[in-house]
Design a protein around this motif. Structure first.
Motif, PDB file in Angstrom:
ATOM      1  N   GLY A 118       0.933  -1.131   0.066  1.00  0.00           N
ATOM      2  CA  GLY A 118      -0.040   0.051   0.073  1.00  0.00           C
ATOM      3  C   GLY A 118       0.819   1.280  -0.006  1.00  0.00           C
ATOM      4  O   GLY A 118       2.144   1.312   0.386  1.00  0.00           O
ATOM      5  N   ALA A 119       0.133   2.369  -0.435  1.00  0.00           N
ATOM      6  CA  ALA A 119       0.929   3.530  -0.716  1.00  0.00           C
ATOM      7  C   ALA A 119       1.559   4.322   0.732  1.00  0.00           C
ATOM      8  O   ALA A 119       2.893   4.612   0.781  1.00  0.00           O
ATOM      9  N   PRO A 120       0.840   4.152   1.790  1.00  0.00           N
ATOM     10  CA  PRO A 120       1.682   4.442   2.873  1.00  0.00           C
ATOM     11  C   PRO A 120       2.791   3.828   3.447  1.00  0.00           C
ATOM     12  O   PRO A 120       4.093   4.414   3.809  1.00  0.00           O
ATOM     13  N   ALA A 121       2.630   2.550   3.035  1.00  0.00           N
ATOM     14  CA  ALA A 121       3.903   1.704   3.640  1.00  0.00           C
ATOM     15  C   ALA A 121       5.166   1.981   2.511  1.00  0.00           C
ATOM     16  O   ALA A 121       6.147   2.074   3.000  1.00  0.00           O
ATOM     17  N   ILE A 122       4.679   2.030   1.312  1.00  0.00           N
ATOM     18  CA  ILE A 122       5.742   2.421   0.182  1.00  0.00           C
ATOM     19  C   ILE A 122       6.327   3.759   0.424  1.00  0.00           C
ATOM     20  O   ILE A 122       7.469   3.828   0.222  1.00  0.00           O
ATOM     21  N   GLU A 123       5.224   4.819   0.460  1.00  0.00           N
ATOM     22  CA  GLU A 123       5.873   6.035   0.782  1.00  0.00           C
ATOM     23  C   GLU A 123       6.965   6.053   1.833  1.00  0.00           C
ATOM     24  O   GLU A 123       8.106   6.647   1.760  1.00  0.00           O
ATOM     25  N   ALA A 124       6.871   5.299   3.036  1.00  0.00           N
ATOM     26  CA  ALA A 124       7.811   5.520   4.230  1.00  0.00           C
ATOM     27  C   ALA A 124       9.061   4.728   3.761  1.00  0.00           C
ATOM     28  O   ALA A 124      10.124   5.163   4.308  1.00  0.00           O
ATOM     29  N   TRP A 125       8.999   3.603   3.118  1.00  0.00           N
ATOM     30  CA  TRP A 125       9.932   2.811   2.680  1.00  0.00           C
ATOM     31  C   TRP A 125      10.869   3.765   1.695  1.00  0.00           C
ATOM     32  O   TRP A 125      11.944   3.927   1.844  1.00  0.00           O
ATOM     33  N   MET A 126      10.179   4.447   0.700  1.00  0.00           N
ATOM     34  CA  MET A 126      11.096   5.557  -0.340  1.00  0.00           C
ATOM     35  C   MET A 126      11.557   6.384   0.673  1.00  0.00           C
ATOM     36  O   MET A 126      12.767   6.728   0.203  1.00  0.00           O
ATOM     37  N   ASN A 127      10.857   7.092   1.485  1.00  0.00           N
ATOM     38  CA  ASN A 127      11.765   8.119   2.431  1.00  0.00           C
ATOM     39  C   ASN A 127      12.693   7.903   3.024  1.00  0.00           C
ATOM     40  O   ASN A 127      13.555   8.361   3.213  1.00  0.00           O
ATOM     41  N   ARG A 128      12.596   6.619   3.513  1.00  0.00           N
ATOM     42  CA  ARG A 128      13.645   6.114   4.420  1.00  0.00           C
ATOM     43  C   ARG A 128      14.956   5.848   3.386  1.00  0.00           C
ATOM     44  O   ARG A 128      16.039   5.993   3.802  1.00  0.00           O
ATOM     45  N   SER A 129      14.697   4.981   2.350  1.00  0.00           N
ATOM     46  CA  SER A 129      15.583   4.380   1.896  1.00  0.00           C
ATOM     47  C   SER A 129      16.468   5.594   0.928  1.00  0.00           C
ATOM     48  O   SER A 129      17.695   5.540   0.703  1.00  0.00           O
ATOM     49  N   ALA A 130      15.776   6.678   0.725  1.00  0.00           N
ATOM     50  CA  ALA A 130      16.630   7.794   0.006  1.00  0.00           C
ATOM     51  C   ALA A 130      17.604   8.263   0.667  1.00  0.00           C
ATOM     52  O   ALA A 130      18.579   8.943   0.259  1.00  0.00           O
ATOM     53  N   GLY A 131      17.502   8.533   2.184  1.00  0.00           N
ATOM     54  CA  GLY A 131      18.411   8.960   3.001  1.00  0.00           C
ATOM     55  C   GLY A 131      19.328   8.203   3.583  1.00  0.00           C
ATOM     56  O   GLY A 131      20.310   8.576   4.031  1.00  0.00           O
ATOM     57  N   GLU A 132      19.367   6.856   3.199  1.00  0.00           N
ATOM     58  CA  GLU A 132      20.186   5.782   4.194  1.00  0.00           C
ATOM     59  C   GLU A 132      21.478   5.778   3.493  1.00  0.00           C
ATOM     60  O   GLU A 132      22.278   5.643   4.349  1.00  0.00           O
ATOM     61  N   TYR A 133      21.701   5.766   2.293  1.00  0.00           N
ATOM     62  CA  TYR A 133      23.140   5.821   1.714  1.00  0.00           C
ATOM     63  C   TYR A 133      22.980   7.011   0.507  1.00  0.00           C
ATOM     64  O   TYR A 133      22.186   7.095  -0.022  1.00  0.00           O
ATOM     65  N   THR A 134      24.355   7.193   0.299  1.00  0.00           N
ATOM     66  CA  THR A 134      24.586   8.070  -1.132  1.00  0.00           C
ATOM     67  C   THR A 134      25.202   6.945  -2.099  1.00  0.00           C
ATOM     68  O   THR A 134      26.065   6.321  -1.801  1.00  0.00           O
ATOM     69  N   TYR A 135      24.786   7.069  -3.291  1.00  0.00           N
ATOM     70  CA  TYR A 135      25.079   6.068  -4.266  1.00  0.00           C
ATOM     71  C   TYR A 135      24.588   6.692  -5.657  1.00  0.00           C
ATOM     72  O   TYR A 135      24.002   7.380  -5.776  1.00  0.00           O
ATOM     73  N   THR A 136      25.364   6.005  -6.672  1.00  0.00           N
ATOM     74  CA  THR A 136      25.245   6.207  -8.064  1.00  0.00           C
ATOM     75  C   THR A 136      24.430   5.127  -8.428  1.00  0.00           C
ATOM     76  O   THR A 136      24.578   4.038  -8.079  1.00  0.00           O
ATOM     77  N   THR A 137      23.591   5.283  -9.648  1.00  0.00           N
ATOM     78  CA  THR A 137      22.964   4.036 -10.147  1.00  0.00           C
ATOM     79  C   THR A 137      22.829   4.228 -11.825  1.00  0.00           C
ATOM     80  O   THR A 137      22.721   5.370 -12.320  1.00  0.00           O
ATOM     81  N   GLU A 138      22.986   3.154 -12.293  1.00  0.00           N
ATOM     82  CA  GLU A 138      23.119   3.125 -13.878  1.00  0.00           C
ATOM     83  C   GLU A 138      22.406   1.986 -14.462  1.00  0.00           C
ATOM     84  O   GLU A 138      22.478   0.812 -13.911  1.00  0.00           O
ATOM     85  N   LEU A 139      21.087   2.152 -15.286  1.00  0.00           N
ATOM     86  CA  LEU A 139      20.482   1.257 -15.571  1.00  0.00           C
ATOM     87  C   LEU A 139      21.112   0.428 -16.832  1.00  0.00           C
ATOM     88  O   LEU A 139      21.828   1.027 -17.663  1.00  0.00           O
ATOM     89  N   THR A 140      21.834  -0.785 -16.648  1.00  0.00           N
ATOM     90  CA  THR A 140      22.575  -1.691 -17.423  1.00  0.00           C
ATOM     91  C   THR A 140      21.816  -2.594 -18.294  1.00  0.00           C
ATOM     92  O   THR A 140      22.634  -3.191 -19.229  1.00  0.00           O
ATOM     93  N   GLY A 141      20.555  -2.797 -17.816  1.00  0.00           N
ATOM     94  CA  GLY A 141      20.063  -3.873 -18.961  1.00  0.00           C
ATOM     95  C   GLY A 141      18.516  -3.828 -18.460  1.00  0.00           C
ATOM     96  O   GLY A 141      17.958  -3.414 -17.545  1.00  0.00           O
ATOM     97  N   ALA A 142      17.748  -4.474 -19.511  1.00  0.00           N
ATOM     98  CA  ALA A 142      16.252  -4.430 -19.402  1.00  0.00           C
ATOM     99  C   ALA A 142      15.952  -6.103 -20.236  1.00  0.00           C
ATOM    100  O   ALA A 142      16.470  -6.528 -20.993  1.00  0.00           O
ATOM    101  N   GLN A 143      14.731  -6.462 -19.466  1.00  0.00           N
ATOM    102  CA  GLN A 143      14.091  -7.789 -19.970  1.00  0.00           C
ATOM    103  C   GLN A 143      12.526  -7.535 -19.872  1.00  0.00           C
ATOM    104  O   GLN A 143      12.014  -7.026 -19.246  1.00  0.00           O
ATOM    105  N   ARG A 144      12.180  -8.370 -20.845  1.00  0.00           N
ATOM    106  CA  ARG A 144      10.593  -8.588 -21.025  1.00  0.00           C
ATOM    107  C   ARG A 144      10.209  -9.877 -20.870  1.00  0.00           C
ATOM    108  O   ARG A 144      10.494 -10.717 -21.935  1.00  0.00           O
ATOM    109  N   ALA A 145       9.448 -10.377 -20.037  1.00  0.00           N
ATOM    110  CA  ALA A 145       8.997 -11.826 -20.053  1.00  0.00           C
ATOM    111  C   ALA A 145       7.505 -11.634 -20.795  1.00  0.00           C
ATOM    112  O   ALA A 145       7.474 -12.822 -21.649  1.00  0.00           O
ATOM    113  N   ASP A 146       6.689 -10.835 -20.552  1.00  0.00           N
ATOM    114  CA  ASP A 146       5.313 -10.816 -21.125  1.00  0.00           C
ATOM    115  C   ASP A 146       5.068  -9.324 -21.147  1.00  0.00           C
ATOM    116  O   ASP A 146       5.822  -8.473 -20.438  1.00  0.00           O
TER     117      ASP A 146
END
Length: 119
Positions: A52-80
């Motif tokens: 649900g949105a409230p729990a996901i919002e809390a997770w996103m807000n917490r994880s946003a400040g937990e660490y400093t990092y860079t991210t790069e999209l390196t691949g994608a797949q489609r199953a269906d």
């Protein structure tokens, strides 16, 4: 995930709902990211499931400040038409310093219904 064998696709071929969520998540724009999720969506990250949105919002807000990092999209797949994987390479000040994470999306009704983030 579907029983179909996932096929590699170009990252730009991911559905807009997936790329929009990833861009908002990367920008730490929680409100925008939630707009790509069903209200009853689930997210599983680091062995914990958020429902649900409230729990996901809390997770996103917490994880946003937990660490400093860079991210790069390196691949994608489609199953269906409803199952996609976006692979990201992260480097930062978290334990281990570098990891490849698979963002496994299940779509429903044009939105993200389930997201599992795992190595």
């Amino acid at each position: 995930m579907s029983t179909d064998q996932p096929q590699s696709i170009a990252p730009e071929a991911l559905p807009e709902v997936v790329t929009g969520f990833l861009a908002a998540h990367r920008a730490h724009d929680t409100a925008a990211a939630l707009g790509f999720l069903r209200p009853d969506a689930t997210v599983t990250d680091d062995g914990r499931t958020y429902r649900g949105a409230p729990a996901i919002e809390a997770w996103m807000n917490r994880s946003a400040g937990e660490y400093t990092y860079t991210t790069e999209l390196t691949g994608a797949q489609r199953a269906d038409a409803e199952h996609y994987v976006a692979t990201h390479h992260l480097e930062g000040d978290f334990p281990g310093g570098a990891v490849d994470l698979h963002y496994r999306f299940r779509l429903g009704g044009g939105l993200i219904e389930d997201l599992r983030i795992e190595p």
